[in-house]
Every structure is written in structure tokens, then in C-alpha cells.
Design a protein around this motif. Structure first.
Motif, PDB file in Angstrom:
ATOM      1  N   LEU A 235       0.825  -1.203   0.000  1.00 17.05           N
ATOM      2  CA  LEU A 235       0.000   0.000   0.000  1.00 17.05           C
ATOM      3  C   LEU A 235       0.859   1.252   0.000  1.00 17.05           C
ATOM      4  N   SER A 236       1.963   1.221   0.754  1.00 15.00           N
ATOM      5  CA  SER A 236       2.865   2.359   0.795  1.00 15.00           C
ATOM      6  C   SER A 236       3.449   2.644  -0.584  1.00 15.00           C
ATOM      7  N   GLY A 237       3.829   1.588  -1.303  1.00 16.69           N
ATOM      8  CA  GLY A 237       4.375   1.764  -2.651  1.00 16.69           C
ATOM      9  C   GLY A 237       3.345   2.347  -3.602  1.00 16.69           C
ATOM     10  N   ARG A 238       2.082   1.896  -3.505  1.00 15.95           N
ATOM     11  CA  ARG A 238       1.036   2.416  -4.384  1.00 15.95           C
ATOM     12  C   ARG A 238       0.757   3.886  -4.091  1.00 15.95           C
ATOM     13  N   GLU A 239       0.760   4.257  -2.800  1.00 19.91           N
ATOM     14  CA  GLU A 239       0.520   5.656  -2.443  1.00 19.91           C
ATOM     15  C   GLU A 239       1.634   6.551  -2.976  1.00 19.91           C
ATOM     16  N   THR A 240       2.872   6.104  -2.834  1.00 12.50           N
ATOM     17  CA  THR A 240       4.005   6.893  -3.340  1.00 12.50           C
ATOM     18  C   THR A 240       3.886   7.109  -4.835  1.00 12.50           C
ATOM     19  N   ARG A 241       3.570   6.042  -5.568  1.00 18.01           N
ATOM     20  CA  ARG A 241       3.432   6.159  -7.031  1.00 18.01           C
ATOM     21  C   ARG A 241       2.259   7.067  -7.399  1.00 18.01           C
ATOM     22  N   PHE A 242       1.169   6.959  -6.635  1.00 18.61           N
ATOM     23  CA  PHE A 242      -0.014   7.795  -6.875  1.00 18.61           C
ATOM     24  C   PHE A 242       0.343   9.276  -6.759  1.00 18.61           C
ATOM     25  N   VAL A 243       1.033   9.629  -5.670  1.00 14.87           N
ATOM     26  CA  VAL A 243       1.379  11.029  -5.424  1.00 14.87           C
ATOM     27  C   VAL A 243       2.393  11.530  -6.448  1.00 14.87           C
ATOM     28  N   LEU A 244       3.460  10.763  -6.667  1.00 17.68           N
ATOM     29  CA  LEU A 244       4.514  11.211  -7.580  1.00 17.68           C
ATOM     30  C   LEU A 244       3.995  11.371  -8.999  1.00 17.68           C
ATOM     31  N   ASN A 245       3.104  10.488  -9.428  1.00 20.38           N
ATOM     32  CA  ASN A 245       2.551  10.584 -10.773  1.00 20.38           C
ATOM     33  C   ASN A 245       1.821  11.911 -10.967  1.00 20.38           C
ATOM     34  N   ARG A 246       1.042  12.313  -9.967  1.00 23.67           N
ATOM     35  CA  ARG A 246       0.296  13.568 -10.081  1.00 23.67           C
ATOM     36  C   ARG A 246       1.212  14.788  -9.964  1.00 23.67           C
ATOM     37  N   LEU A 247       2.218  14.689  -9.103  1.00 23.91           N
ATOM     38  CA  LEU A 247       3.147  15.805  -8.992  1.00 23.91           C
ATOM     39  C   LEU A 247       3.952  15.991 -10.271  1.00 23.91           C
ATOM     40  N   HIS A 248       4.321  14.883 -10.909  1.00 22.27           N
ATOM     41  CA  HIS A 248       5.026  14.977 -12.196  1.00 22.27           C
ATOM     42  C   HIS A 248       4.147  15.689 -13.229  1.00 22.27           C
ATOM     43  N   THR A 249       2.865  15.334 -13.260  1.00 21.53           N
ATOM     44  CA  THR A 249       1.951  15.950 -14.223  1.00 21.53           C
ATOM     45  C   THR A 249       1.800  17.442 -13.952  1.00 21.53           C
ATOM     46  N   ILE A 250       1.612  17.800 -12.690  1.00 18.49           N
ATOM     47  CA  ILE A 250       1.414  19.206 -12.335  1.00 18.49           C
ATOM     48  C   ILE A 250       2.663  20.030 -12.637  1.00 18.49           C
ATOM     49  N   SER A 251       3.838  19.531 -12.234  1.00 14.82           N
ATOM     50  CA  SER A 251       5.074  20.287 -12.468  1.00 14.82           C
ATOM     51  C   SER A 251       5.336  20.462 -13.959  1.00 14.82           C
ATOM     52  N   ARG A 252       5.036  19.426 -14.752  1.00 11.01           N
ATOM     53  CA  ARG A 252       5.241  19.540 -16.202  1.00 11.01           C
ATOM     54  C   ARG A 252       4.326  20.606 -16.802  1.00 11.01           C
ATOM     55  N   MET A 289      -0.651  18.207   5.915  1.00 12.02           N
ATOM     56  CA  MET A 289       0.513  19.052   5.666  1.00 12.02           C
ATOM     57  C   MET A 289       1.813  18.289   5.899  1.00 12.02           C
ATOM     58  N   HIS A 290       1.794  17.384   6.900  1.00 12.52           N
ATOM     59  CA  HIS A 290       2.992  16.591   7.170  1.00 12.52           C
ATOM     60  C   HIS A 290       3.327  15.704   5.976  1.00 12.52           C
ATOM     61  N   ASN A 291       2.291  15.173   5.315  1.00 13.71           N
ATOM     62  CA  ASN A 291       2.500  14.263   4.186  1.00 13.71           C
ATOM     63  C   ASN A 291       2.638  14.994   2.859  1.00 13.71           C
ATOM     64  N   TRP A 292       2.348  16.291   2.848  1.00 17.98           N
ATOM     65  CA  TRP A 292       2.316  17.018   1.582  1.00 17.98           C
ATOM     66  C   TRP A 292       3.721  17.188   1.023  1.00 17.98           C
ATOM     67  N   ALA A 293       3.865  16.890  -0.247  1.00 19.88           N
ATOM     68  CA  ALA A 293       5.202  16.824  -0.850  1.00 19.88           C
ATOM     69  C   ALA A 293       5.588  18.157  -1.472  1.00 19.88           C
ATOM     70  N   PHE A 294       5.667  19.209  -0.655  1.00 29.32           N
ATOM     71  CA  PHE A 294       6.038  20.517  -1.191  1.00 29.32           C
ATOM     72  C   PHE A 294       7.416  20.475  -1.849  1.00 29.32           C
ATOM     73  N   ARG A 295       8.385  19.900  -1.133  1.00 31.15           N
ATOM     74  CA  ARG A 295       9.748  19.911  -1.643  1.00 31.15           C
ATOM     75  C   ARG A 295       9.869  19.074  -2.911  1.00 31.15           C
ATOM     76  N   GLU A 296       9.197  17.918  -2.940  1.00 35.87           N
ATOM     77  CA  GLU A 296       9.263  17.073  -4.134  1.00 35.87           C
ATOM     78  C   GLU A 296       8.710  17.807  -5.352  1.00 35.87           C
ATOM     79  N   LEU A 297       7.591  18.523  -5.160  1.00 33.75           N
ATOM     80  CA  LEU A 297       7.013  19.263  -6.275  1.00 33.75           C
ATOM     81  C   LEU A 297       7.972  20.348  -6.754  1.00 33.75           C
ATOM     82  N   GLN A 298       8.589  21.063  -5.816  1.00 34.27           N
ATOM     83  CA  GLN A 298       9.511  22.127  -6.202  1.00 34.27           C
ATOM     84  C   GLN A 298      10.743  21.561  -6.912  1.00 34.27           C
ATOM     85  N   GLU A 299      11.247  20.406  -6.457  1.00 34.56           N
ATOM     86  CA  GLU A 299      12.389  19.782  -7.118  1.00 34.56           C
ATOM     87  C   GLU A 299      12.031  19.339  -8.527  1.00 34.56           C
TER      88      GLU A 299
END
Length: 417
Positions: A235-252, A289-299
């Protein structure tokens, strides 16, 4: 400007050579820890110069491990970099232990790693190992691009997959985007990002996903069984992929927005203490807010923008949410609990995050000389209807956008999927 990428590539390793890679990683970590332990001068201070530390630990590393000479050099170099970071924190008054190395990874350079288009060879404690790549379209797009130079890599072992990965570092030169236009971007919880050109990247789906996975984790944690723990890892792996996929789309999409408006710079807030600056009055918001990936999105935003020759600049965050982007009046009462901004001085009424995004971009334009990017010059802020220079002078894109800014919420609304 130089663009660097790290491309994770799954490896197909011959069964009879897997143990060589495992032992190489173990001994590499031992070499790093040995360097930290013995890399001190006669007064007990850490040695932070690589030439000096070579004389101090190199021969000991050759005796302590079966690593080839160049991997010993990579090991003490990695340790020195970690020690420098630790000493920097100490000088700032931050308490921090000496670095320790236990993650299953080892650093390779051109002497210890030969990178090919579909395969590689790596130095180990027992000669070199030839491995094949297991590639997806993403990896192929970079490895097949002749503009990128393949430089070095890091070998990783992922225990949850029982697989080796090679993180290949590639680089190429990109011509910097010519111009002096800035796109302001505000990062937040409800709206993942809002731009000064009026694009909203809704965080509703991300928040729904995080809450969904949180409820699933909580239920499994209460069970505490062995099978529940296995499901938790998946479940942890699926959540990570879920979040990163959307952040990649938004940053692009943000970078594409900047490119479409001919922006050479993207301005964002410095992330220091961002969670403390945001509303955190209830437990659910605190958890989000603790789980929010602000830094990942900015990177992601930074490295995607670099491929377009666009620079991402961080600005001090003070008062960007409380200042009117139209008249410059600052008041803590102008932004209400519904995240709407209404200036107590001039009456300007607009979405609060949109107002902040314009202030963020304008703040980059008005930074003091020496702190403002040298290529920015006088500079202009990109808006949805025109541009604004550092003196507050507005220029409409055309005659139909002569009204400086609508008081309504911008019509462009992009969902992060």
C-alpha cells in the motif's frame, strides 16, 4: 546551463553474480563508515579534504575490504561529502550525529562502471559483472538521446522488490531561455499550485488519495498481523506512485505554462517552515501538511524547467498572502477563512492563492540588486491578461484585455491528474 538527470534503471543480474553485488555494497558501506571513524587529524577533528584523507585512510581501506582501488576512492569521497554537510550543520548550531552508512547502495564512476545503451559492467569484489537493463519508455527516451552524456551511477538494492537498480547520471548543455519575464507560483494545500497567469492546479484529488490510503493504513495497523504488514508495504508503494505521478503531471504543466508565456524565470516561495506558516488547527490538516510533498514538487519543477532553459528562483515568503497585488497594501485581515482575498484599502477582491502567486512573482522583480538574478534586468511579471514591470506599470496583451485583472477567480482550472 547544464542539465543533469538521474535515470533509475532496473538490472537483470546473473544469478551467480548477485552475491558479488551484495558483498560489494556491504563492503562499500563499511569503507564509508571506516573513513568517518578514522578520518580525523591528530587533534581529533574531521578531515574534510579529500587529498589529505586519502593519505589517512586509503591503505586501511585496501586492507579492510576487497574493493578495487577506485571503489575505495569513491567510498572515502562519499564519506567526506557527508562529513562536510555534518560540520556545516554543527557550525549553524544544529545538533547532528556523525554520518553512518547502512543503505544498500554504492557509488560508481567512469573507471568502475561502463555504461552502454542496453547494458553495463560494474566493478565488484570479484572482477566485473555484466548486467542487462530492464527498460521502460521513460528510461529509453533518455538513454537513446545522444545529447545526453552518461557520466556515472549509483548501484542500489531495493529489498521490497528484491532487485538491483542502477541510477545513471546523465547531463547535457541547454541554452538558457532568453528574456526577462517571470511566472509566479504559489504552492498550497487546497490548490497544489496557482500561477500568476491564472492556472489553478486543484489538490482535491491528491487529498482524497492521501485520506484514502491513510484510512487503509490505519485499518491494517490495527490488525497487526504478518499478512497485514505485507499489505502495508504494498500500500505504501502504491501511495508513493499515486502522489509522484500527479506531482510529475502538475510540475510539467506549470513549466509548459511558463514556456507558453515566454517566461525565463519561475518564482516560488522558499520552503523553510512552510508547514508552520499554513493553517494547522485540526489534526486532519496537520496530517495532510505533514504528508504534503512541497519539496518534491519544487524539485520536479526545477529540473523540468531546466530542460527548457528556465530558471526556478526562490524568494522570501513573508507577507505574500497578506499583501494586495493591486495596490500593495498589507493587512492580515484582507484574507478570510474561505481563502478569498479582499483588500481593506482599495477593495480589490480575488482568490487568495491567485493574489499570492502574483505577489511571489512581483517580489522576484523587486529584490535588491545583487539578490535578483543577473539576467532578469528590469523584468516583467506574466499575468493572465498582460504583464507588469517592477515599477507597477501594466501592459495588456491586446486591446480586449485592457482591464488590468478581473476580480473573479481565474477561469483556467487544471485538475492534477
Amino acid at each position: 546551463m547544464e542539465v543533469k538527470r538521474t535515470i533509475p534503471v532496473k538490472l537483470s543480474v546473473p544469478d551467480d553474480r548477485e552475491d558479488d553485488l551484495h558483498q560489494t555494497i556491504d563492503q562499500f558501506n563499511h569503507a564509508c563508515n571506516y573513513t568517518v571513524e578514522h578520518g580525523k587529524n591528530d587533534d581529533g577533528y574531521l578531515i574534510l579534504n579529500k587529498s589529505t584523507i586519502h593519505d589517512k585512510v586509503y591503505h586501511g581501506l585496501r586492507d579492510e575490504t576487497c574493493l578495487p582501488a577506485n571503489l575505495c576512492v569513491r567510498a572515502y569521497s562519499k564519506a567526506v561529502e557527508a562529513m562536510r554537510s555534518t560540520v556545516t550543520d554543527w557550525k549553524k548550531g544544529n545538533s547532528r550525529p556523525l554520518p553512518q552508512f547502512n543503505k544498500p547502495s554504492a557509488v560508481y564512476d567512469k573507471r568502475t562502471l561502463t555504461i552502454k545503451d542496453r547494458s553495463a559492467t560494474l566493478s565488484t569484489i570479484d572482477g566485473r559483472v555484466a548486467v542487462e537493463y530492464v527498460l521502460g519508455d521513460y528510461q529509453k527516451s533518455y538513454l537513446d538521446d545522444d545529447d545526453y552524456e552518461k557520466r556515472m551511477g549509483t548501484l542500489h538494492y531495493r529489498e521490497n522488490e528484491d532487485a538491483f537498480y542502477l541510477h545513471i547520471v546523465i547531463k547535457r548543455e541547454v541554452e538558457e531561455h532568453d528574456g526577462d519575464k517571470v511566472l509566479g507560483v504559489d504552492l498550497n494545500l487546497k490548490n497544489v499550485a496557482v500561477t500568476s497567469t491564472g492556472s489553478f492546479y486543484d489538490g482535491g484529488e491528491l487529498l482524497w488519495g492521501q485520506n484514502h490510503y491513510f484510512r487503509g493504513r490505519r485499518s491494517l495497523q490495527h490488525k497487526g498481523t504478518r499478512s497485514a504488514k505485507q499489505v502495508l508495504r504494498r500500500l505504501s508503494g502504491r501511495e508513493t506512485r499515486f502522489v509522484l505521478n500527479r506531482l510529475h503531471t502538475i510540475s510539467r504543466r506549470i513549466v509548459e505554462e511558463a514556456d507558453a508565456h515566454d517566461c525565463s524565470y519561475i518564482a516560488v516561495e522558499r520552503l523553510t517552515h512552510i508547514r508552520e506558516r499554513m493553517d494547522n488547527r485540526n489534526d486532519q490538516v496537520k496530517r495532510q501538511m505533514h504528508n504534503w510533498a512541497f519539496r518534491e514538487l519544487q524539485e520536479m519543477l526545477t529540473y523540468k524547467a531546466s530542460e527548457y532553459g528556465i530558471c526556478v528562483e526562490q524568494i522570501p515568503p513573508a507577507f505574500t498572502s497578506q499583501t494586495c497585488s493591486k495596490c500593495g497594501h498589507q493587512s492580515s485581515t484582507s484574507r478570510n477563512s474561505d481563502r478569498w482575498f479582499e483588500c481593506t484599502n482599495c477593495g480589490y477582491s480575488v482568490d487568495g492563492d491567485y493574489n499570492a502567486s502574483k505577489n511571489i512573482g512581483f517580489k522576484l522583480l523587486t529584490l535588491p540588486e545583487g539578490r535578483r538574478p543577473s539576467g532578469l534586468g528590469d523584468g516583467h511579471l506574466a499575468l493572465k491578461s498582460g504583464t507588469l514591470n517592477g515599477n507597477g506599470e501594466y501592459t495588456a496583451y491586446d486591446a480586449t484585455s485592457a482591464d488590468r485583472e478581473s476580480t473573479d477567480k481565474p477561469t483556467t482550472s487544471v485538475v492534477g491528474r
